[in-house]
Write a protein that holds these residues in place. Structure first.
Motif, PDB file in Angstrom:
ATOM      1  N   TYR A  88     -38.411 -38.601 -25.292  1.00 24.53           N
ATOM      2  CA  TYR A  88     -37.674 -39.146 -24.137  1.00 24.53           C
ATOM      3  C   TYR A  88     -38.095 -38.535 -22.807  1.00 24.53           C
ATOM      4  O   TYR A  88     -38.283 -39.246 -21.833  1.00 24.53           O
ATOM      5  N   LEU A 145     -36.557 -37.078 -20.409  1.00 23.64           N
ATOM      6  CA  LEU A 145     -35.751 -37.349 -19.215  1.00 23.64           C
ATOM      7  C   LEU A 145     -35.670 -36.065 -18.382  1.00 23.64           C
ATOM      8  O   LEU A 145     -35.897 -34.972 -18.889  1.00 23.64           O
ATOM      9  N   PRO A 160     -33.816 -33.174 -16.979  1.00 25.04           N
ATOM     10  CA  PRO A 160     -32.547 -32.585 -17.410  1.00 25.04           C
ATOM     11  C   PRO A 160     -31.587 -32.290 -16.266  1.00 25.04           C
ATOM     12  O   PRO A 160     -30.395 -32.141 -16.489  1.00 25.04           O
ATOM     13  N   ALA A 181     -28.076 -39.525 -15.923  1.00 25.46           N
ATOM     14  CA  ALA A 181     -28.767 -40.653 -16.533  1.00 25.46           C
ATOM     15  C   ALA A 181     -29.085 -41.698 -15.458  1.00 25.46           C
ATOM     16  O   ALA A 181     -30.218 -42.210 -15.384  1.00 25.46           O
ATOM     17  N   ASN A 214     -31.903 -40.657 -13.230  1.00 23.13           N
ATOM     18  CA  ASN A 214     -33.172 -40.721 -13.948  1.00 23.13           C
ATOM     19  C   ASN A 214     -33.808 -42.108 -13.828  1.00 23.13           C
ATOM     20  O   ASN A 214     -35.031 -42.216 -13.737  1.00 23.13           O
ATOM     21  N   LYS A 229     -25.514 -35.854 -17.767  1.00 22.85           N
ATOM     22  CA  LYS A 229     -26.875 -35.312 -17.815  1.00 22.85           C
ATOM     23  C   LYS A 229     -27.434 -35.543 -19.225  1.00 22.85           C
ATOM     24  O   LYS A 229     -26.665 -35.634 -20.188  1.00 22.85           O
ATOM     25  N   PRO A 230     -28.743 -35.586 -19.359  1.00 27.06           N
ATOM     26  CA  PRO A 230     -29.340 -35.854 -20.672  1.00 27.06           C
ATOM     27  C   PRO A 230     -28.795 -34.969 -21.796  1.00 27.06           C
ATOM     28  O   PRO A 230     -28.618 -35.452 -22.913  1.00 27.06           O
ATOM     29  N   LEU A 269     -25.823 -36.367 -23.648  1.00 24.93           N
ATOM     30  CA  LEU A 269     -25.909 -37.681 -24.271  1.00 24.93           C
ATOM     31  C   LEU A 269     -26.300 -37.544 -25.732  1.00 24.93           C
ATOM     32  O   LEU A 269     -26.962 -36.584 -26.129  1.00 24.93           O
ATOM     33  N   GLN A 311     -28.474 -42.472 -27.081  1.00 25.72           N
ATOM     34  CA  GLN A 311     -28.189 -42.737 -25.660  1.00 25.72           C
ATOM     35  C   GLN A 311     -29.356 -42.260 -24.797  1.00 25.72           C
ATOM     36  O   GLN A 311     -29.786 -42.956 -23.874  1.00 25.72           O
ATOM     37  N   ASN A 312     -29.885 -41.108 -25.109  1.00 24.72           N
ATOM     38  CA  ASN A 312     -31.065 -40.621 -24.398  1.00 24.72           C
ATOM     39  C   ASN A 312     -32.214 -41.613 -24.514  1.00 24.72           C
ATOM     40  O   ASN A 312     -32.896 -41.907 -23.535  1.00 24.72           O
ATOM     41  N   GLN A 313     -32.421 -42.094 -25.703  1.00 27.11           N
ATOM     42  CA  GLN A 313     -33.537 -43.008 -25.916  1.00 27.11           C
ATOM     43  C   GLN A 313     -33.357 -44.291 -25.108  1.00 27.11           C
ATOM     44  O   GLN A 313     -34.309 -44.796 -24.513  1.00 27.11           O
TER      45      GLN A 313
END
Ligand code: ATP
Ligand code: ATP
Ligand code: MG
Ligand code: MG
Lengths: 243, 243, 264, 264, 243
Positions: free
Chosen positions: B87, B89, B91, B95, B98, B134-135, B138, B142-144
């Motif tokens: 991912y 993302l 940090p 989200a 991002n 924040k990542p 999650l 959800q991150n994906q």
């Protein structure tokens, strides 16, 4: 606190960076006029001598908290200091002198005390105290390092440097091309040995030692040993010499 | 989309992650890279998307060489979207940030538009309630989904997806499949690395099986997955649970 | 109230109501412990306090305090700029620049400020014909602190993972944007404690400027000490004066640190 | 050889053969630039050099240098221990301990070392009846540096991600093992640059011990300066003497840092 | 294995990741948790394995309460193995050290034995060539396999696996399935969170579907996955590609 150490030891505090009175030799051993004096004193008292090298600002606190017994460090007797410690009889007379940039046309301390003039003094010394009391118009700059103050004069960053006679002379010798020195003292002051308040027994012993040392020619011998050249030059120039 | 890789080698220290990969695909809307773990899929994606330069070999996409030249690779990257396997993302950003930040800073959206566009994607992937997290707060899936949203938000010409549904449930996997169909309809082109053969077969028209840093077999997805020709491919696909 | 409920921090999630009471009580206990040690020590010293003398010179303290505040705040701004530039240079591909930055950082961090002040004021500034000692003082402090800040920022930047950089590349960020939006915020967060410490150091180290006769806080306090022979009476105001500047900085840094916390 | 091939760092993976030549040439260019500035400045100064006088006092320099080396290395060890303990306390759930550690770190970092030395030597050590000034000097430096090290270690520990701690829990590590095998190595790695800087600071700050008559390097150099009236001739050896200690520390730290590098 | 969760709530800030989860499983060798992304599977695993304490509610495994008490949770954790969704390997250690260190330090193996045991697991999961790499140098699937090796190396009584095959190809997935069968035969017990229904059906005897922090349906795996009773479960499983 003072009875924590063996009583046959005499601890003398001095700042070993004031040649030729207090300094160290090439072997990093204390040497100089005050050191010789201290040695003679300890012999007289029948005690072992230990010399503590302490910055000038730390001398009086050290004496007051009992870490040393005496101050022999070219310390001028002043009223303020006399409130914190006791002084012996004076053993040396001297006075303050002036180091000037080459271009300066000042001839005396009165010429310097004008608005807009910057004057360097060594902080915490009698030059500092004198300037505070008598030079009301000048801008005062405080230095901890006298070499820095001399450099300032040499570079024309300040208009005058006030300090004791021997220091001004020696600093002038370092910067002969850029500075001139007014070597006639413009005030009178005298050096004495510092003793902790209340330690009257030691104070009396010190005073009687000084009297005897002077009368037996001890100071003259020290002058010849450490200050032969200065003695000669001062005589030529007609300035008074210390001893 | 035309893809042409010739003798591509990528070394990490002593190890050759890609060891002379040759791949020529004439015309594909969606290419799936499959193969054993550690075979070189992610590495291939990093090279195709211009994130890394190969140690040696040439890579041509739609007639454009994605080679050694850093500037050309940078220009190319602006037109593509990438979903990393881990991912990747940021940090320290929410989200929402991002996804919205690249829209605003790279693609010239106004702040409002960037947020509106991001929000519509969050809705599509059922992330409305998690935009301000924040990542690290999650769940895996959800991150994906945020990563997928970030990649497709600026409507890139080509999207590279590294196992984009590995952390997603069947419902969300179907949603991603829909998104991919949508992209293809919009004339976008896609390269996916995946372990899910069912997903590969549905999404991709062409499949390339990569193992030990080399191409094993390539062809139309149905053919390669259901009736592979080479023994290595047959062995690999035998184990599939979801063929 | 039991011992536990007074002195133990409640576990996470436990929303004990007397939280602030606990904190206050424990803080008091800590301060008391410290004070007792100090008082006991002073008691054995039989020191004759002379606060009046020190009080007479309050203006001198104040003057020095403001000088220190002014010099160190201006220095800090320049130090930050110099430090950032040096960090940038240390990442440059142009090798002479890179090594110049390395030399700068190592020479400055490796040698005493005292020597640097001397050299800079009496040699370099003199050659450059800059005569104002305050300007030179600020310049020296900025150059000195800049080297430390440069090293702190370098460490901060290198703590940002490679995957973050790859990610920034992937969304098409330019190098500047990568720095601005990815590296800088993360590096700043991780450098914050060290930066706050360096700022406190800068403020305190500026006392060495007394060597070129800048009448800052420490020099003035020592002057009062020299005039009135009351060491502790001038050193306590000195300590408190510095605390008034440094404490808020350290607290602020901790607060921001807490605010910017994120998990990786 | 072109300009590029001489001065530009080769890109990663490019195994250019003249790498070390490039480095050397660029390093020389950097050093030359610096030297020229210095020489030009000294040329305008018309200073009467007197190296002989300084040379006569080489033993004094050496003595002071060894004293500084001894004091700062012993202090460093204690400072590290104190700093670690304080960090530990700051993470304690027993609140008075936590706040005591906080107070310690903030008061020490927030006030000048000068005041601390004075207070500690003339008051606390005196009350505790410790008379040896070297013992007191080491103690003060350890306490002073310990506060900085404590803050550095705290930041290092907090930089270890929560997922690492969860992972350590999951494999059944005790708190001590978690600290020993997970937190400490990662925290140490990320604290290394700051620790090296603090060590350099400790070495240089020990010069303030001259106020309690410890004849360390700076004091001795200043004395030579005062005795021989040769400022720069005593300050250059001073700078070089400190560099001989600090440079290897900084280089070593960078080397270890490089060796322990890992990506997250 | 007997599992009993009563009214378990886990809050993060304002959000209730688990919102009154009730689950009672009488006897299972392998329980699979399925459900939509963000439903609470990973959270449930963290609670069951004693890594976190629930905000409220009670959790009993084999008659043992895994509750609020930190010490009891710590003892319990020594007997379990956990694979995290994001692997959570130690980034500063090599793959080998990641597996061998807990064997040596927690389970009392000698250094040699710890390494030998680790090596045999690395061979089993085809990682022989990657033992000396740090996690950042491994592919996604390689990381996942190291995490599985770390969890099962000390022969724990219960193994918790959070999507253990998400990054693995079909071949390796089969290998992991084999490993799970082996564990079950050795009287170990297993809880898996997974999105791969085929995998869940083959590995687990019991399935629990968790959505929005609540239990939706539980029962024998074949029944729940092929003929779910509740509408929510039916909707969720409809989309499956690999049923
Ligand atoms: N530290 C946290 N702070 C805030 N919210 C959190 C945190 N951890 C988890 N959550 C939330 O709790 C919910 C459940 O998360 P969990 O990780 O258990 O889901 P999951 O079922 O494992 O999902 P996935 O299949 O995507 O991994 C999610 O909505 C998530 O955003
Ligand atoms: N930075 C690196 N350093 C060393 N080796 C690496 C590095 N990155 C990748 N590799 C190695 O390169 C090989 C290919 O990795 P890659 O990530 O491309 O595999 P993959 O096909 O994506 O595998 P997976 O399905 O497990 O994600 C692996 O053996 C991996 O260990
Ligand atoms: Mg991969
Ligand atoms: Mg999960």
């Amino acid at each position: 606190c003072s009875n924590k150490k063996p009583s046959n030891l005499l601890i003398v505090g001095m700042e070993l960076s004031y040649p030729p009175f207090e300094m160290t030799d090439e072997q990093n051993q204390p040497t100089g006029i005050s050191v010789d004096m201290a040695q003679a004193l300890s012999r007289e008292l029948g005690k072992d001598l230990r010399i503590e090298n302490i910055p000038f600002a730390g001398l009086i606190p050290s004496l007051r908290t009992g870490k040393i017994d005496l101050i022999i460090s070219s310390m001028t007797q002043t009223e303020e200091r006399a409130q914190s410690i006791d002084f012996s009889d004076p053993y040396l007379d001297t006075g303050l002198c002036i180091l000037l940039p080459k271009a300066s046309d000042a001839k005396s301390i009165e010429d310097i005390d004008t608005p807009g003039t910057t004057v360097a003094v060594k902080q915490g010394t009698t030059s500092h105290i004198y300037a505070n009391q008598h030079l009301g118009k000048v801008e005062l700059l405080l230095f901890e390092d006298e070499a820095a103050a001399a450099l300032e004069v040499a570079q024309g960053k300040v208009d005058a440097f006030i300090y004791d006679q021997i220091s001004i002379y020696l600093n002038w010798k370092k910067h002969t091309e850029t500075t001139i020195a007014l070597l006639r003292p413009f005030n009178q002051e005298s050096w004495a040995i510092g003793v902790r308040k209340g330690n009257t027994a030691l104070l009396e012993e010190v005073n009687s030692f000084l009297k005897e040392f002077d009368s037996s020619g001890g100071f003259d011998a020290l002058g010849d040993k450490y200050l032969a050249e200065e003695k000669r030059i001062f005589k030529e120039l007609g300035y008074p010499f210390f001893f | 989309m035309k893809l042409f890789l010739k003798d591509v080698v990528q070394s990490y220290g002593g190890l050759r992650a890609l060891d002379g990969l040759d791949l020529a695909v004439e015309d594909t809307s969606c290419l799936a890279l499959i193969g054993p773990s550690g075979g070189g899929k992610s590495t291939t994606l990093r090279l195709l998307s211009g994130l890394e330069a190969p140690t040696s070999g040439s890579i041509v996409i739609n007639g454009q060489e994605i080679g050694d030249d850093t500037d050309r690779r940078r220009r190319f990257r602006k037109q593509v979207g990438i979903v990393f396997q881990a991912y990747n993302l940021f940090p320290h950003l929410t989200a929402l940030a991002n996804v919205a930040l690249p829209l605003e800073k790279v693609h010239g959206y106004s702040t409002t538009d960037a947020i509106l566009k991001s929000e519509s994607l969050f809705e599509r992937f059922q992330l409305e309630d998690h935009m301000m997290k924040k990542p690290a707060e999650l769940s895996g899936g959800q991150n994906q989904r945020v990563a997928i949203a970030r990649a497709i938000a600026p409507d890139p010409d080509i999207v590279f997806l590294d196992e984009p549904t590995s952390a997603l449930d069947p419902e969300m996997t179907a949603e991603v499949l829909d998104a991919i169909y949508g992209l293809i309809e919009g004339e976008k082109r896609i390269v996916i690395a995946t372990h899910q053969m069912g997903f590969a077969q549905r999404a991709a028209d062409t499949v390339a099986l990569i193992a030990e840093g080399k191409l094993v077999e390539t062809g139309p997805s149905k053919q390669v997955i259901e009736t592979p020709n080479t023994p290595r491919a047959q062995k690999f696909l035998e184990a599939c649970l979801d063929r | 109230m039991s011992f536990n409920s007074l002195f133990l921090e409640p576990r996470k999630g436990n929303t004990a109501k007397n939280k602030s009471v606990r904190k206050a009580v424990s803080f008091l206990v800590a301060i008391l412990t410290l004070s007792i040690v100090l008082f006991a020590s002073f008691a054995t010293l039989s020191y004759q306090w002379n606060w009046e003398a020190a009080f007479r010179y309050r203006l001198k303290f104040l003057d020095g305090w403001f000088t220190t505040l002014k010099i160190s705040s201006v220095s800090f701004i320049f130090a930050f700029v110099i430090g950032s530039l040096s960090t940038l240079c240390s990442k440059s591909r142009f090798l002479p620049l890179k090594y110049l930055s390395l030399l700068y950082v190592e020479l400055i961090r490796g040698t005493p400020l005292l020597v640097q002040i001397f050299l800079f004021y009496y040699v370099i500034a003199d050659a450059a014909n800059v005569q104002n000692r305050y300007v030179v003082g600020v310049a020296i402090m900025a150059i000195f602190s800049g080297a430390y800040i440069s090293e702190i920022l370098r460490a901060g930047i290198e703590s940002v993972g490679r995957s973050q950089l790859l990610s920034a590349k992937s969304i098409g960020f330019t190098e500047y944007q990568t720095f601005r939006y990815v590296i800088a915020p993360q590096a700043l967060r991780s450098s914050l404690p060290a930066l706050a410490g360096q700022t406190a150091n800068l403020i305190k180290d500026s006392s060495l400027l007394s060597i070129i006769a800048i009448s800052e806080f420490t020099l003035n306090a020592q002057e009062v000490n020299a005039i009135t022979y009351s060491s502790f009476e001038s050193f306590f105001p000195l300590a408190i004066g510095y605390l008034i500047i440094t404490l808020p900085i350290m607290r602020l840094s901790r607060y921001i640190e807490e605010r910017l916390r994120y998990d990786t």
